[in-house]
Design a protein around this motif. Structure first.
Motif, mmCIF file in Angstrom:
data_model
loop_
_atom_site.group_PDB
_atom_site.id
_atom_site.type_symbol
_atom_site.label_atom_id
_atom_site.label_comp_id
_atom_site.label_asym_id
_atom_site.label_seq_id
_atom_site.Cartn_x
_atom_site.Cartn_y
_atom_site.Cartn_z
ATOM 1 N N PRO A 91 44.572 35.271 42.132
ATOM 2 C CA PRO A 91 45.008 34.055 41.429
ATOM 3 C C PRO A 91 45.399 32.916 42.363
ATOM 4 O O PRO A 91 45.222 31.745 42.021
ATOM 5 N N ALA A 92 45.913 33.232 43.554
ATOM 6 C CA ALA A 92 46.281 32.181 44.507
ATOM 7 C C ALA A 92 45.038 31.457 45.015
ATOM 8 O O ALA A 92 45.063 30.240 45.232
ATOM 9 N N ILE A 93 43.950 32.194 45.194
ATOM 10 C CA ILE A 93 42.684 31.567 45.604
ATOM 11 C C ILE A 93 42.115 30.764 44.439
ATOM 12 O O ILE A 93 41.717 29.613 44.599
ATOM 13 N N ALA A 94 42.103 31.356 43.259
ATOM 14 C CA ALA A 94 41.559 30.679 42.071
ATOM 15 C C ALA A 94 42.281 29.361 41.813
ATOM 16 O O ALA A 94 41.655 28.365 41.426
ATOM 17 N N ALA A 95 43.586 29.335 42.049
ATOM 18 C CA ALA A 95 44.371 28.128 41.799
ATOM 19 C C ALA A 95 44.008 26.992 42.743
ATOM 20 O O ALA A 95 44.230 25.823 42.422
ATOM 21 N N ARG A 96 43.416 27.304 43.887
ATOM 22 C CA ARG A 96 43.042 26.271 44.863
ATOM 23 C C ARG A 96 41.714 25.612 44.529
ATOM 24 O O ARG A 96 41.374 24.574 45.095
ATOM 25 N N LEU A 97 40.918 26.213 43.633
ATOM 26 C CA LEU A 97 39.563 25.725 43.380
ATOM 27 C C LEU A 97 39.540 24.626 42.326
ATOM 28 O O LEU A 97 40.215 24.707 41.301
ATOM 29 N N ARG A 98 38.737 23.605 42.602
ATOM 30 C CA ARG A 98 38.442 22.551 41.624
ATOM 31 C C ARG A 98 36.977 22.709 41.257
ATOM 32 O O ARG A 98 36.089 22.443 42.053
ATOM 33 N N ARG A 99 36.739 23.170 40.047
ATOM 34 C CA ARG A 99 35.397 23.531 39.599
ATOM 35 C C ARG A 99 34.709 22.387 38.877
ATOM 36 O O ARG A 99 35.359 21.503 38.347
ATOM 37 N N THR A 100 33.371 22.461 38.823
ATOM 38 C CA THR A 100 32.602 21.521 38.007
ATOM 39 C C THR A 100 32.881 21.836 36.539
ATOM 40 O O THR A 100 33.529 22.846 36.218
#
Length: 123
Positions: A10-19
């Motif tokens: 979840p810490a990695i997922a929270a850093r992503l800005r997706r299309t």
């Protein structure tokens, strides 16, 4: 669009800005040469699979399915590192490339040079 269920940290997922379709651009470079080999797309699950298996896994926008680089061609990408950019909207995947990276059989997908015109610096 909601992010599909994934075991990505979840810490990695929270850093992503997706299309809008839940994807992040993945720029792939070769560890030994620094060559940019290709651009592909990852969603959270593709990134999770990449990080946990060490095999580059991407999301095919045309086929709407996951694909592991080299699964059919034998031209594998062994993942040596993954970094997220400062904005969280791109990944840099560093690989050991076995065989060609491009589906055309070329070492890199970036083999067509375009002419650049404009301001030239004084010598």
């Amino acid at each position: 669009m909601p992010v599909p269920q994934s075991d990505l940290d979840p810490a990695i997922a929270a850093r992503l800005r997706r299309t809008a379709d839940g994807l992040v651009a993945a720029v792939v470079r070769e560890q030994s040469t620094g060559d940019v080999l290709m651009l592909a797309w990852m969603d959270d699950e593709a990134l999770h699979r990449t990080l946990t298996t060490g095999r580059a896994t991407y999301w095919s926008r045309s086929r709407q399915e996951y694909w592991v680089k080299g699964e059919t061609s034998g031209h594998h990408q062994l993942v040596r590192g993954v970094a997220v950019d400062c904005d969280g909207d791109a990944l840099l995947v560093t690989v050991e490339q076995v065989g060609a990276a491009c589906h055309t059989g070329a070492h890199t997908c970036f083999f067509t040079e375009l002419p650049v015109q404009g301001v030239k610096e004084d010598a």
